[in-house]
Design a protein around this motif. Structure first.
Motif, short mmCIF file in Angstrom:
data_model
loop_
_atom_site.label_atom_id
_atom_site.label_comp_id
_atom_site.label_asym_id
_atom_site.label_seq_id
_atom_site.Cartn_x
_atom_site.Cartn_y
_atom_site.Cartn_z
N LEU A 20 68.40 25.34 58.68
CA LEU A 20 68.08 26.59 59.36
C LEU A 20 66.65 27.04 59.13
N LEU A 21 66.00 26.49 58.10
CA LEU A 21 64.64 26.89 57.79
C LEU A 21 63.68 26.18 58.74
N GLY A 22 63.00 26.97 59.56
CA GLY A 22 62.10 26.39 60.56
C GLY A 22 60.92 27.28 60.81
N PRO A 23 60.82 27.87 62.02
CA PRO A 23 59.67 28.72 62.34
C PRO A 23 59.44 29.86 61.35
N GLY A 24 60.52 30.47 60.85
CA GLY A 24 60.38 31.58 59.91
C GLY A 24 59.77 31.15 58.60
N LEU A 25 60.21 30.01 58.06
CA LEU A 25 59.66 29.50 56.81
C LEU A 25 58.20 29.11 56.99
N ILE A 26 57.89 28.41 58.08
CA ILE A 26 56.51 27.96 58.33
C ILE A 26 55.58 29.16 58.48
N THR A 27 56.00 30.16 59.24
CA THR A 27 55.17 31.35 59.45
C THR A 27 54.96 32.09 58.14
N GLY A 28 56.04 32.25 57.36
CA GLY A 28 55.91 32.93 56.07
C GLY A 28 54.98 32.19 55.13
N MET A 62 57.09 43.08 56.41
CA MET A 62 56.71 41.80 57.01
C MET A 62 57.91 41.12 57.65
N GLY A 63 59.06 41.17 56.97
CA GLY A 63 60.26 40.54 57.49
C GLY A 63 60.69 41.12 58.83
N CYS A 64 60.68 42.45 58.94
CA CYS A 64 61.08 43.10 60.19
C CYS A 64 60.11 42.78 61.31
N VAL A 65 58.81 42.79 61.00
CA VAL A 65 57.80 42.49 62.02
C VAL A 65 57.97 41.05 62.52
N GLN A 66 58.10 40.10 61.59
CA GLN A 66 58.21 38.70 61.99
C GLN A 66 59.51 38.43 62.76
N PHE A 67 60.59 39.08 62.34
CA PHE A 67 61.85 38.87 63.07
C PHE A 67 61.80 39.50 64.45
N MET A 68 61.08 40.61 64.56
CA MET A 68 60.93 41.24 65.88
C MET A 68 60.18 40.30 66.82
N ILE A 240 70.62 34.37 66.54
CA ILE A 240 69.86 35.49 66.00
C ILE A 240 70.11 35.63 64.50
N LYS A 241 71.36 35.48 64.09
CA LYS A 241 71.70 35.57 62.66
C LYS A 241 71.02 34.47 61.86
N ASP A 242 71.03 33.24 62.40
CA ASP A 242 70.39 32.12 61.71
C ASP A 242 68.89 32.33 61.57
N ARG A 243 68.24 32.85 62.64
CA ARG A 243 66.80 33.07 62.55
C ARG A 243 66.48 34.20 61.59
N LYS A 244 67.37 35.19 61.51
CA LYS A 244 67.15 36.28 60.57
C LYS A 244 67.12 35.74 59.13
N LEU A 245 68.01 34.80 58.83
CA LEU A 245 68.01 34.16 57.51
C LEU A 245 66.71 33.38 57.29
N ASP A 246 66.30 32.62 58.30
CA ASP A 246 65.08 31.81 58.23
C ASP A 246 63.87 32.70 57.96
N VAL A 247 63.72 33.77 58.72
CA VAL A 247 62.59 34.68 58.55
C VAL A 247 62.65 35.38 57.20
N GLY A 248 63.86 35.80 56.80
CA GLY A 248 64.01 36.47 55.51
C GLY A 248 63.59 35.59 54.35
N VAL A 249 64.02 34.33 54.37
CA VAL A 249 63.63 33.39 53.30
C VAL A 249 62.14 33.12 53.33
#
Length: 425
Positions: A20-28, A62-68, A240-249
């Motif tokens: 599940l770790l993808g765009p959110g992990l890379i961006t973070g 940061m998490g809310c902005v990136q998930f938005m 959406i739930k999976d990406r929320k986890l990705d961005v949060g991590v």
């Protein structure tokens, strides 16, 4: 209702988590580029441990902005600039895109200089050679490899950030005193502290990450075979739930690294009254006698690794913004001849960055001031994002929650407040 294909069968828990770790992990992880490292190093050297609390305050922001931004890409099927174009005049997007390109190019040049200084310290070879080598290698890889290959490489490069966590433990901090400054926020004292706060906010909640996050959601869906816009519109609750986890991590990982960089420099450079750090080379060399060979080596190796992670993100995000604004074909999965304007923007940004090194521009100060500029510009862009993500028609009846919008509203207020505090105080 989403028309996307059903998800794949469940994997075991550990494999599913990492898948599940993808765009959110890379961006973070890309948020902790040499620009961020320089900014956090300066903040630690100048203000000590007094701003450690910002690492935890900025995580939910940061998490809310990136998930938005992720939600905009997932639900609209478009990148951020393309989505904003539905709500604002084109000239507004032109200003944002060109400003982003200019700021990111400065960042690319400074990041290349930081990487090359680190390579020179490790090898003894002249840093100018490394600037050219790193720049050409990164630009070639970004153009030659396809999206799924680039995404896989960037995920592995995120491991370099652990170097800064290990370096902080090598300093052997007094955890009781550290925890006090971590858990009890202190009001910034003086212009320098306010300037550091604006820079931290600017490099943590940075415009290029907004564009990259949304565009990579689109790239991710194209890699799944959803080539047409109508195939990408809407998102299932599970997606959406999976990406929320990705961005949060990803954002949590980013802020943990930020915390330990500030801590390392606070307990070494600030503690020994070495506050006027001008180059990444100077920061690393100052660490060597104070924190030992391990911390010095980790700091320099980390600079090189995260540079390879961040520079494609910087150049790529500006290219996406320009392509969507000027109707160019774009995408890291396209060959060069099919998207030469898009790839041309990436190559031009990298070449200009290489040229900055030969113009003898101080890289760490350029990085720091770029972060401040981002801190001043980001809240205006966030207002646009907030307006777009609240539009039910644009968002396919899947707008962000009221809680997310309130948190992003607070983020905007804090960034404007910090900027005012810097100028007034």
């Amino acid at each position: 209702m989403s028309n996307k294909a059903p998800s794949l069968p469940k994997k075991n828990l550990v494999r599913r988590f990492f898948s599940l770790l993808g765009p959110g992990l890379i961006t973070g992880a890309a948020d902790d580029d040499p620009s961020g490292i320089a900014t956090y190093s300066i903040a630690g050297a100048q203000t000590g441990t007094s701003l450690l609390w910002t690492a935890f305050i900025t995580w939910p922001l940061m998490g809310c902005v990136q998930f938005m931004c992720a939600r905009i890409g997932m639900v609209t099927g478009m990148g951020l600039a393309a989505a904003l174009k539905q709500k604002f005049p084109r000239w507004v997007l032109v200003i944002f895109a060109l400003t982003l390109f200019a700021a990111n190019t400065m960042n690319v040049g400074s990041d290349l200089a930081g990487m090359s200084d680190a390579a020179e310290m490790l090898t003894g070879f002249n840093s100018h050679w490394f600037v050219v080598f790193f720049g050409i290698a990164i630009a070639y890889s970004t153009v030659y490899f396809r999206y799924f290959q680039i995404a896989k490489m960037l995920k592995w490069l995120a491991l370099f950030l652990f170097a800064y966590v290990i370096a902080a433990f090598a300093v052997k901090p007094d955890w009781r005193a550290v925890l006090r400054d971590t858990l009890i926020p202190s009001w910034p004292k003086g212009h320098e502290a306010w300037q550091s706060l604006v820079a931290i906010l600017g490099t943590t909640i940075s415009p290029y990450l907004f564009f990259w996050q949304a565009s990579e959601e689109v790239e991710d869906e194209k890699a799944m075979g959803r080539r047409m816009l109508r195939q990408r519109e809407g998102a299932t609750g599970k997606e959406i739930k999976d990406r929320k986890l990705d961005v949060g991590v990803g954002t949590f990982f980013s802020n943990v690294v930020m915390y330990f960089i500030i801590l390392t420099c606070a307990l070494t450079l600030h503690a020994h009254d070495m506050q006027n750090i001008e180059t990444s080379k100077q920061a690393a060399e100052a660490l060597k006698p104070l924190a030992g060979l391990i911390a010095y080596t980790l700091y320099t190796v980390g600079l090189i690794g995260v540079g390879f992670l961040a520079i494609p993100t910087l150049a790529g995000s500006a290219a996406y913004a320009l392509a969507e604004t000027f109707h160019w074909r774009e995408g890291l999965d396209l060959p060069f001849k099919s998207a030469y304007y898009f790839y041309g923007a990436i190559i031009l940004s990298t070449l200009l960055g290489i040229g900055m090194d030969f113009a003898k521009i101080n890289p760490i100060r350029a990085l720091f001031w770029t972060a401040i500029i981002n801190g001043l510009l980001a809240p205006f862009l966030l207002i646009g994002i907030l307006i777009a993500v609240s539009d039910r028609k644009l968002m396919q009846n899947q707008p962000s929650s009221w809680l997310s919008r309130i948190v992003v509203g607070i983020t905007i207020s804090l960034m404007f407040g910090a900027a005012i505090g810097m100028f007034v105080l």
